[in-house]
Design a protein around this motif. Structure first.
Motif, PDB file in Angstrom:
ATOM      1  N   MET A   1       0.831  -1.197   0.000  1.00  0.00           N
ATOM      2  CA  MET A   1       0.000   0.000   0.000  1.00  0.00           C
ATOM      3  C   MET A   1       0.873   1.258   0.000  1.00  0.00           C
ATOM      4  O   MET A   1       0.581   2.226  -0.709  1.00  0.00           O
ATOM      5  CB  MET A   1      -0.928  -0.002   1.219  1.00  0.00           C
ATOM      6  N   GLN A   2       1.956   1.255   0.777  1.00  0.00           N
ATOM      7  CA  GLN A   2       2.852   2.413   0.775  1.00  0.00           C
ATOM      8  C   GLN A   2       3.516   2.589  -0.586  1.00  0.00           C
ATOM      9  O   GLN A   2       3.679   3.704  -1.063  1.00  0.00           O
ATOM     10  CB  GLN A   2       3.920   2.277   1.853  1.00  0.00           C
ATOM     11  N   THR A   3       3.876   1.491  -1.240  1.00  0.00           N
ATOM     12  CA  THR A   3       4.485   1.572  -2.564  1.00  0.00           C
ATOM     13  C   THR A   3       3.490   2.105  -3.595  1.00  0.00           C
ATOM     14  O   THR A   3       3.855   2.910  -4.459  1.00  0.00           O
ATOM     15  CB  THR A   3       4.999   0.188  -2.996  1.00  0.00           C
ATOM     16  N   ALA A   4       2.236   1.666  -3.501  1.00  0.00           N
ATOM     17  CA  ALA A   4       1.227   2.085  -4.468  1.00  0.00           C
ATOM     18  C   ALA A   4       0.756   3.517  -4.237  1.00  0.00           C
ATOM     19  O   ALA A   4       0.362   4.200  -5.180  1.00  0.00           O
ATOM     20  CB  ALA A   4       0.035   1.140  -4.412  1.00  0.00           C
ATOM     21  N   MET A   5       0.791   3.986  -2.991  1.00  0.00           N
ATOM     22  CA  MET A   5       0.280   5.321  -2.658  1.00  0.00           C
ATOM     23  C   MET A   5       1.317   6.101  -1.843  1.00  0.00           C
ATOM     24  O   MET A   5       1.082   6.404  -0.676  1.00  0.00           O
ATOM     25  CB  MET A   5      -1.007   5.184  -1.840  1.00  0.00           C
ATOM     26  N   PRO A   6       2.465   6.422  -2.434  1.00  0.00           N
ATOM     27  CA  PRO A   6       3.524   7.063  -1.640  1.00  0.00           C
ATOM     28  C   PRO A   6       3.164   8.464  -1.131  1.00  0.00           C
ATOM     29  O   PRO A   6       3.686   8.897  -0.107  1.00  0.00           O
ATOM     30  CB  PRO A   6       4.709   7.119  -2.602  1.00  0.00           C
ATOM     31  N   ASP A   7       2.278   9.173  -1.823  1.00  0.00           N
ATOM     32  CA  ASP A   7       1.901  10.521  -1.383  1.00  0.00           C
ATOM     33  C   ASP A   7       0.918  10.481  -0.216  1.00  0.00           C
ATOM     34  O   ASP A   7       0.896  11.389   0.615  1.00  0.00           O
ATOM     35  CB  ASP A   7       1.282  11.306  -2.542  1.00  0.00           C
ATOM     36  N   THR A   8       0.101   9.454  -0.153  1.00  0.00           N
ATOM     37  CA  THR A   8      -0.948   9.361   0.846  1.00  0.00           C
ATOM     38  C   THR A   8      -0.515   8.613   2.099  1.00  0.00           C
ATOM     39  O   THR A   8      -0.864   8.995   3.210  1.00  0.00           O
ATOM     40  CB  THR A   8      -2.176   8.635   0.251  1.00  0.00           C
ATOM     41  N   VAL A   9       0.247   7.524   1.917  1.00  0.00           N
ATOM     42  CA  VAL A   9       0.547   6.610   3.022  1.00  0.00           C
ATOM     43  C   VAL A   9       2.015   6.694   3.415  1.00  0.00           C
ATOM     44  O   VAL A   9       2.904   6.563   2.585  1.00  0.00           O
ATOM     45  CB  VAL A   9       0.201   5.157   2.620  1.00  0.00           C
ATOM     46  N   ASP A  10       2.231   6.935   4.701  1.00  0.00           N
ATOM     47  CA  ASP A  10       3.560   6.839   5.292  1.00  0.00           C
ATOM     48  C   ASP A  10       3.420   5.898   6.477  1.00  0.00           C
ATOM     49  O   ASP A  10       2.761   6.228   7.470  1.00  0.00           O
ATOM     50  CB  ASP A  10       4.055   8.210   5.735  1.00  0.00           C
TER      51      ASP A  10
END
Length: 149
Positions: A99-108
């Protein structure tokens, strides 16, 4: 490593001479391994903080049951025979890091919280949503895993 016991002490588990002895839960045979020590690496602190944070979310028991059921379904696929997943933790880690790889701007992952998951309706909210988002491989009957984190 397969240890050889001279005097048939096959039930021995613990630490001795720099090795850790244990019984493999799948085969029931004794195993030995060297103890693991972390090396000083610049990527260690961010990884450690991310791992602490994703387990601080404390997924519900029903969510864990879904992950365990996914493990069984995933392992039953013929193309995954050589790469089994044994525990729900492996699936959970794979899901969160994907999920972090797919959504780097949203998920940290080092700052993710349960509230953020519900407010932003992130795909890890349920296993079905994660599979629909492409974070995990599809398996037959995945539509039944709708329990929320």
């Amino acid at each position: 490593m397969k240890p050889y016991f001279k005097h048939m002490i096959h039930g021995f588990t613990g630490k001795l001479d720099g090795l850790i002895y244990y019984i493999d839960k799948f085969t029931g045979k004794p195993r030995a391994r060297t103890s693991f020590t972390f090396k000083n690496h610049p990527g260690q602190k961010p990884f450690k903080s991310a791992q602490k944070q994703i387990y601080a979310i404390e997924p519900s028991q029903f969510y864990k049951y879904d992950l365990k059921d996914y493990c069984l379904s995933y392992n039953n696929l013929p193309q995954n025979a050589g790469f089994p997943i044994f525990t729900w933790c492996h699936v959970y880690n794979k899901l969160m890091w994907a999920m972090q790889t797919a959504m780097p701007d949203t998920v940290d992952l080092s700052t993710i919280t349960r509230e953020q998951i519900f407010e932003q309706n992130l795909p890890c909210i349920s296993l079905k949503a994660a599979i629909d988002a492409g974070l995990l491989p599809k398996v037959e009957g995945y539509e039944r895993w709708k329990e929320v984190i």
